[in-house]
Scaffold this active site. Structure first.
Site, short mmCIF file in Angstrom:
data_model
loop_
_atom_site.label_atom_id
_atom_site.label_comp_id
_atom_site.label_asym_id
_atom_site.label_seq_id
_atom_site.Cartn_x
_atom_site.Cartn_y
_atom_site.Cartn_z
N HIS A 1 0.81 -1.21 0.00
CA HIS A 1 0.00 0.00 0.00
C HIS A 1 0.85 1.26 0.00
O HIS A 1 0.44 2.29 -0.55
CB HIS A 1 -0.94 0.00 1.20
CG HIS A 1 -2.14 -0.87 0.99
ND1 HIS A 1 -2.95 -1.31 2.01
CD2 HIS A 1 -2.68 -1.37 -0.15
CE1 HIS A 1 -3.93 -2.04 1.51
NE2 HIS A 1 -3.79 -2.09 0.22
N GLU B 1 -1.65 -13.31 -25.50
CA GLU B 1 -0.46 -13.23 -24.64
C GLU B 1 0.13 -14.61 -24.34
O GLU B 1 0.99 -14.74 -23.48
CB GLU B 1 -0.81 -12.51 -23.34
CG GLU B 1 -2.09 -12.98 -22.67
CD GLU B 1 -2.55 -12.03 -21.57
OE1 GLU B 1 -1.79 -11.13 -21.18
OE2 GLU B 1 -3.70 -12.19 -21.12
N ASP C 1 3.02 -10.44 -20.91
CA ASP C 1 2.92 -11.89 -20.73
C ASP C 1 3.37 -12.65 -21.98
O ASP C 1 3.91 -13.75 -21.86
CB ASP C 1 1.48 -12.28 -20.39
CG ASP C 1 1.22 -12.26 -18.88
OD1 ASP C 1 2.21 -12.27 -18.12
OD2 ASP C 1 0.06 -12.20 -18.47
N CYS D 1 -1.42 -3.48 -26.07
CA CYS D 1 -1.63 -2.76 -24.81
C CYS D 1 -0.56 -3.06 -23.77
O CYS D 1 -0.65 -2.59 -22.64
CB CYS D 1 -3.01 -3.07 -24.23
SG CYS D 1 -3.24 -4.82 -23.80
#
Length: 595
Positions: free
Chosen positions: A205, A447, A471, A518
């Site tokens: 976080h 991918e 990937d 992408c």
């Protein structure tokens, strides 16, 4: 002198370069503000039996004060970095008010006569240690949230001193053993230029808050705090994960020049916002943005994105202690599609592994999660997880142009099963009279090499394709991109990967199937030109990369890109490809070469 992840001696006037994990990009330069390590120890302390109730009352007042502080953090962070980043502190509030926590603390104070500070330290450190022992990285990362609560309670109880972050009057680089999410959210951005820590990872976080606040940051460096004096000059290179201690004049000048070049270039590229991504010979390229959070739509629109080419939905699962409901999905997707004002939004369904799903046990420990139960495989095995997301997508589609994309498709059966479930969900919504659209375009990520090899069959089943180069490179090269020992082998510009991309373009063109890229490869201007030369006409990049990629596109003709591709396809190594692309980019758009 180089040092990597080990204790070093920096007190001498010698430049030292440390390597860590980049979590927020940019360059920061300034004097070090070295914070004490968080290894404080609260001594065992008992209170008189007659004072136990007052000691518990002290704890209650401390909890109330911390609760107010966390709520203020939530509101302020939500305003700056979006509600989902702010929800990190909502999750901490839930932890703080957990009845089991208060029961255990109350028992230690009232029954064992422990001081409030000692009880807090023992209980919360035990919780954090238990989380760290878990093999699930998602849950292990939550240990920092528990220790954040512990530290804030101890501060309110007067057991530890507050770090000197509230009285800054000049720019600094914060250097610490660790920073909690609360501490990160409260860094005074007027003076804190960036930070680096000994511990931490890209999924914690603290890292997420740093990205939301756009503070250059490097974490997970290893021991260094004891060897650095405050006010030592420091450079934080958030792009490469480097921290340079006491840089020599030449290095300092290089980074200062690079920082100024980036600022100047950013100002010039901002002028391209309302111009189309069109090549010099008039070929229109669709330039979309990749996002993870709804609040990022503002950055996309500010930088002139044609739409959202990849909306990653994973953060809905990672940002909360609770599994997202259908309404959580619907609200997030509706916000994005409304704010994009009619521009297309391509939404990718859950792309996580079972090892990252901390809300419920979805698989036994997997020896190789990247080849295991993840992405579409995970969704199809857990329909009660998948259905709410699909329902929310179809419901949100009434507000604009949503397109749905399935990740990690490997077989025709997987794709057909996912499409069938989407159809069933649409029928359920229709029967219930819930507003939705059932005619949205459906596509798949390319991918996996197996999908490329069978693409002539897949194109009969989908409305569009999108190549995920991250990937695709990982699975083609058999390289875990998160493994530091083989990271140098992970190259999306490897000739084998490029051949798979070229084959994908040929199949898509022959079937008139819309195709985009992408993955991170398209955010590199030089590689973007290569992709144009291979026939790609639709790119999706992080919002911060939009201006640079648009500048490259507007500075070149398609024939130039085709010549680049012809040359690249004859090369044998990724390094040769990258050097050639850098050379060509420098010749065509020299102002983009600022590093």
């Amino acid at each position: 002198m180089l040092a990597r992840n080990k204790s070093i001696e920096i007190c001498r006037q010698t430049m030292v370069e440390l390597q860590g994990i980049p979590v927020s990009s940019g360059v920061a330069i300034g004097p070090a503000l070295v914070l004490d390590a968080d290894g404080y120890r609260i001594s065992r302390c008992l209170v008189a039996a007659e004072d136990a109730d007052e000691e518990y009352a002290r704890l209650t007042r401390a909890v109330d004060a911390v609760s107010e502080h966390l709520e203020a953090n939530r509101l302020e962070t939500s305003a700056v970095a979006g509600e989902q980043t702010g929800d990190i502190f909502a999750a901490q509030l839930q932890m703080l008010h957990d009845p089991r926590l208060h029961s255990e603390l109350g028992g230690r104070i009232r029954e064992q006569n422990q001081s409030a500070a000692y009880a807090v330290s023992r209980v919360l450190n035990n919780y954090a240690a238990a989380l760290r022992r878990l093999s699930n990285p998602l849950l292990a990362d939550r240990a920092e949230d528990v220790l954040d609560i512990e530290k804030q309670l101890l501060l309110q109880l007067g057991a530890v001193e507050r770090q000197p972050l509230s009285d800054l009057s000049e720019p600094v680089i914060v250097m610490s053993h660790s920073l909690t999410p609360s501490e990160t959210a409260n860094l005074d951005r007027r003076y804190v230029r960036g930070f680096c820590t000994e511990t931490g990872g890209s999924g914690g976080h603290t890292a997420i808050v740093a990205k939301g606040l756009e503070l250059p940051a490097v974490v997970g460096i290893g021991p260094f705090i004891d060897s650095i004096a405050s006010s030592t000059q420091v450079i934080v290179d958030g792009d490469r994960g480097r921290v340079i201690i006491d840089p020599d004049q030449e290095t300092l000048q290089k980074y200062e020049q690079r920082r100024e070049q980036r600022r100047s270039l950013t100002a010039r590229l901002a002028e391209l916002r309302d111009l189309p991504a069109e090549t010099a010979d008039g070929v229109r390229i669709r330039l979309n943005a990749n996002i993870e959070f709804p609040h990022e739509t503002k950055a996309c629109l500010d930088r002139g994105a044609d739409g959202i080419g990849l909306y990653r939905t994973e953060f809905l699962y990672l940002s909360s202690a609770e599994e997202p409901s259908e309404e959580d999905h619907y609200n997030a997707y509706s916000q994005v599609v409304r704010e994009m004002g009619g521009r297309p939004v391509v939404l990718r369904t859950l792309d996580l592994g079972a090892d990252k799903m901390g809300h419920r046990p979805l698989a036994e420990n997997e020896h190789n999660p990247f080849l295991g139960l993840r992405s579409i495989r995970l969704s199809l095995r857990n329909l009660d997880l998948f259905r709410p997301q699909l329902r929310a997508v179809l419901r949100a589609a009434v507000h604009g142009d949503i397109r749905l994309m399935f990740p990690l498709i490997t077989t025709i059966a997987e794709l057909r099963q996912a499409k069938m479930l989407l159809k069933v969900v649409a029928e359920d919504l229709a029967e219930a009279g819930i507003p939705h659209r059932s005619d949205i375009p459906v596509g798949m990520m390319v991918e996996v090499p197996a999908a490329v090899m069978m693409l002539d069959h897949f194109v009969r089943e989908v409305d569009f394709l999108s190549i995920g180069t991250n990937d695709l490179a990982q699975y083609t090269l058999a390289v875990d991109r998160s493994n530091e020992y083989v990271a140098e082998l992970y190259q999306s510009s490897d000739p084998s990967v490029l051949r798979l991309i070229k084959h994908t373009v040929e199949i898509a063109d022959s079937s008139n199937t819309p195709l985009s890229v992408c993955g991170e490869m398209s955010s590199n201007p030089g590689r973007a030109l290569l992709l144009l030369g291979l026939g790609i006409r639709n790119l999706s990049v992080p919002p911060s990369a939009l201006p640079r990629v648009k500048k490259a596109i507007r500075s070149v003709s398609i024939s130039q890109c085709q010549k680049i591709a012809e040359r690249v396809m004859k090369l044998e190594a990724a390094r040769d490809v990258d050097l050639y692309l850098l050379d060509r980019l420098g010749a065509i758009v020299p102002e983009l070469i600022v590093d």
